[in-house]
Design a protein around this motif. Sequence first.
Motif, mmCIF file in Angstrom:
data_model
loop_
_atom_site.group_PDB
_atom_site.id
_atom_site.type_symbol
_atom_site.label_atom_id
_atom_site.label_comp_id
_atom_site.label_asym_id
_atom_site.label_seq_id
_atom_site.Cartn_x
_atom_site.Cartn_y
_atom_site.Cartn_z
ATOM 1 N N SER A 60 0.811 -1.226 0.000
ATOM 2 C CA SER A 60 0.000 0.000 0.000
ATOM 3 C C SER A 60 0.841 1.270 0.000
ATOM 4 O O SER A 60 0.309 2.379 0.037
ATOM 5 N N LEU A 61 2.160 1.093 -0.028
ATOM 6 C CA LEU A 61 3.050 2.256 0.024
ATOM 7 C C LEU A 61 2.936 3.082 -1.252
ATOM 8 O O LEU A 61 2.953 2.556 -2.355
ATOM 9 N N GLY A 62 2.845 4.393 -1.104
ATOM 10 C CA GLY A 62 2.792 5.306 -2.256
ATOM 11 C C GLY A 62 3.083 6.719 -1.798
ATOM 12 O O GLY A 62 3.398 6.969 -0.637
ATOM 13 N N GLY A 63 2.976 7.648 -2.731
ATOM 14 C CA GLY A 63 3.110 9.048 -2.363
ATOM 15 C C GLY A 63 4.521 9.548 -2.193
ATOM 16 O O GLY A 63 4.746 10.532 -1.485
ATOM 17 N N TYR A 64 5.485 8.920 -2.829
ATOM 18 C CA TYR A 64 6.866 9.390 -2.760
ATOM 19 C C TYR A 64 7.279 9.863 -4.154
ATOM 20 O O TYR A 64 7.022 9.204 -5.149
ATOM 21 N N LEU A 65 7.928 11.018 -4.185
ATOM 22 C CA LEU A 65 8.320 11.639 -5.456
ATOM 23 C C LEU A 65 9.709 12.225 -5.324
ATOM 24 O O LEU A 65 10.010 12.911 -4.343
ATOM 25 N N GLY A 66 10.564 11.962 -6.300
ATOM 26 C CA GLY A 66 11.895 12.546 -6.329
ATOM 27 C C GLY A 66 12.012 13.590 -7.423
ATOM 28 O O GLY A 66 11.480 13.412 -8.521
ATOM 29 N N PHE A 264 6.457 29.613 -10.490
ATOM 30 C CA PHE A 264 6.631 28.176 -10.652
ATOM 31 C C PHE A 264 5.564 27.569 -11.562
ATOM 32 O O PHE A 264 5.835 26.618 -12.298
ATOM 33 N N LYS A 265 4.370 28.118 -11.536
ATOM 34 C CA LYS A 265 3.281 27.567 -12.342
ATOM 35 C C LYS A 265 3.563 27.640 -13.838
ATOM 36 O O LYS A 265 2.915 26.945 -14.624
ATOM 37 N N LYS A 266 4.523 28.440 -14.244
ATOM 38 C CA LYS A 266 4.845 28.584 -15.660
ATOM 39 C C LYS A 266 5.852 27.534 -16.133
ATOM 40 O O LYS A 266 6.248 27.543 -17.296
ATOM 41 N N SER A 267 6.259 26.650 -15.251
ATOM 42 C CA SER A 267 7.293 25.670 -15.591
ATOM 43 C C SER A 267 6.691 24.324 -15.960
ATOM 44 O O SER A 267 5.583 23.974 -15.561
ATOM 45 N N GLN A 268 7.477 23.544 -16.691
ATOM 46 C CA GLN A 268 7.094 22.171 -17.011
ATOM 47 C C GLN A 268 7.153 21.293 -15.761
ATOM 48 O O GLN A 268 6.365 20.353 -15.617
ATOM 49 N N LEU A 269 8.068 21.598 -14.861
ATOM 50 C CA LEU A 269 8.176 20.822 -13.630
ATOM 51 C C LEU A 269 6.885 20.901 -12.821
ATOM 52 O O LEU A 269 6.437 19.896 -12.256
ATOM 53 N N TYR A 270 6.283 22.079 -12.774
ATOM 54 C CA TYR A 270 4.991 22.233 -12.092
ATOM 55 C C TYR A 270 3.950 21.296 -12.698
ATOM 56 O O TYR A 270 3.236 20.587 -11.977
ATOM 57 N N LEU A 271 3.873 21.280 -14.029
ATOM 58 C CA LEU A 271 2.893 20.428 -14.704
ATOM 59 C C LEU A 271 3.178 18.949 -14.442
ATOM 60 O O LEU A 271 2.250 18.145 -14.283
ATOM 61 N N SER A 272 4.463 18.578 -14.382
ATOM 62 C CA SER A 272 4.828 17.184 -14.116
ATOM 63 C C SER A 272 4.397 16.766 -12.712
ATOM 64 O O SER A 272 3.907 15.644 -12.507
ATOM 65 N N ILE A 273 4.585 17.657 -11.739
ATOM 66 C CA ILE A 273 4.173 17.343 -10.365
ATOM 67 C C ILE A 273 2.658 17.253 -10.265
ATOM 68 O O ILE A 273 2.122 16.351 -9.598
ATOM 69 N N TRP A 276 1.584 13.973 -11.565
ATOM 70 C CA TRP A 276 1.865 12.929 -10.578
ATOM 71 C C TRP A 276 0.815 12.937 -9.471
ATOM 72 O O TRP A 276 0.350 11.880 -9.039
ATOM 73 N N GLU A 277 0.455 14.128 -8.993
ATOM 74 C CA GLU A 277 -0.582 14.244 -7.970
ATOM 75 C C GLU A 277 -1.900 13.638 -8.449
ATOM 76 O O GLU A 277 -2.570 12.896 -7.723
ATOM 77 N N SER A 278 -2.270 13.967 -9.676
ATOM 78 C CA SER A 278 -3.524 13.458 -10.237
ATOM 79 C C SER A 278 -3.504 11.940 -10.363
ATOM 80 O O SER A 278 -4.508 11.262 -10.111
ATOM 81 N N HIS A 279 -2.337 11.400 -10.710
ATOM 82 C CA HIS A 279 -2.204 9.952 -10.917
ATOM 83 C C HIS A 279 -2.198 9.181 -9.595
ATOM 84 O O HIS A 279 -2.773 8.091 -9.494
ATOM 85 N N THR A 280 -1.552 9.749 -8.566
ATOM 86 C CA THR A 280 -1.363 9.007 -7.315
ATOM 87 C C THR A 280 -2.400 9.321 -6.241
ATOM 88 O O THR A 280 -2.607 8.517 -5.334
ATOM 89 N N GLY A 281 -3.016 10.492 -6.324
ATOM 90 C CA GLY A 281 -3.947 10.902 -5.271
ATOM 91 C C GLY A 281 -3.261 11.513 -4.054
ATOM 92 O O GLY A 281 -3.927 11.858 -3.068
ATOM 93 N N PHE A 282 -1.947 11.659 -4.096
ATOM 94 C CA PHE A 282 -1.197 12.347 -3.042
ATOM 95 C C PHE A 282 -0.922 13.790 -3.496
ATOM 96 O O PHE A 282 -0.931 14.092 -4.683
ATOM 97 N N TYR A 283 -0.664 14.656 -2.513
ATOM 98 C CA TYR A 283 -0.477 16.070 -2.825
ATOM 99 C C TYR A 283 0.863 16.570 -2.317
ATOM 100 O O TYR A 283 1.322 16.192 -1.249
ATOM 101 N N VAL A 284 1.481 17.428 -3.141
ATOM 102 C CA VAL A 284 2.781 18.004 -2.835
ATOM 103 C C VAL A 284 2.708 19.519 -2.762
ATOM 104 O O VAL A 284 3.173 20.132 -1.799
#
Length: 287
Positions: A60-66, A264-273, A276-284
């Motif tokens: 059940s482990l999830g919600g980790y992002l590097g 930050f919202k103007k970056s691709q990294l923001y969109l990638s995170i 990931w949030e949408s896919h995993t259900g965890f929030y960063v």
Amino acid sequence: MLRDADPYKSVLIVEGSHDKSVFENLTSIDDCELEVGYGKQNVCGAVQLLNMYSKTLYPSLGGYLGIVDSDFKGLDGKGNLSDENIVETDGHDLEYMLLNSMALDRHLDSLLETSAHERITICKETFKQCLFELGSQIGYLRLKVYDYCKRYSISCNSGLYESLTIKYVRSLDANHRLSWTAALYCINSTSGFDAYSESEVSNDEWEILRRKHEAYLCHGKDMLETVFCELLPKVTQAEIGREFYVGKERARSQLTNNYDMSVFKKSQLYLSIKAWESHTGFYVLAD
């Protein structure tokens, strides 16, 4: 990072303490814990270990992002990362993202003058143009030294790169540019690579790489910690007749503070995170 006490919190793993200071302004303390991996290899290793645990001991482990630096993406022969729990910076590193954003304009405005002024505006544009051109030159030389060391199995530590960068910047010509002859002298005198010659570098190759891959060629850490502080007084003296100095810690602190969620919202990294949030259900993120 297994979060037995709070399994619903995400864990964001970043490469260094400076990266952490940036993301402290962008992440939600209620939803996310920040951890420092102390290097790209450690961040990737931690995520891979958690991936293994999630398939075996902790299903059940999830919600980790590097988050890791892209480095010389597409330039050093290394393949792209393909782990769904790792995202990469826009451009070479997080420092490049800070400099290639409104955070730099805000910082320069606070340093030079708060009101609009034609000479100040020209000075800002000249400085930014010189900063990114020089950043791509030094990044290109870093890449060539890296290739050279790998080819001849020579150990090359970060202290060597820092010494080289300082020498490069202090060898700038009157137009705030770095000549390849001066750069090669710096490499040979600092590193002892006596065989390093002009055949190792090419202005044409640098121009091609810069046009196609400038974001990954520019080395943001060099640009922020050394080039910025050495270049700013040279440009301001030439453009407005007064030298402006800023220490690297102050520059980093100011740029970090200016790099808020609106930037930050103007970056691709923001969109990638967000993906990931949408896919995993965890929030960063704090938005």
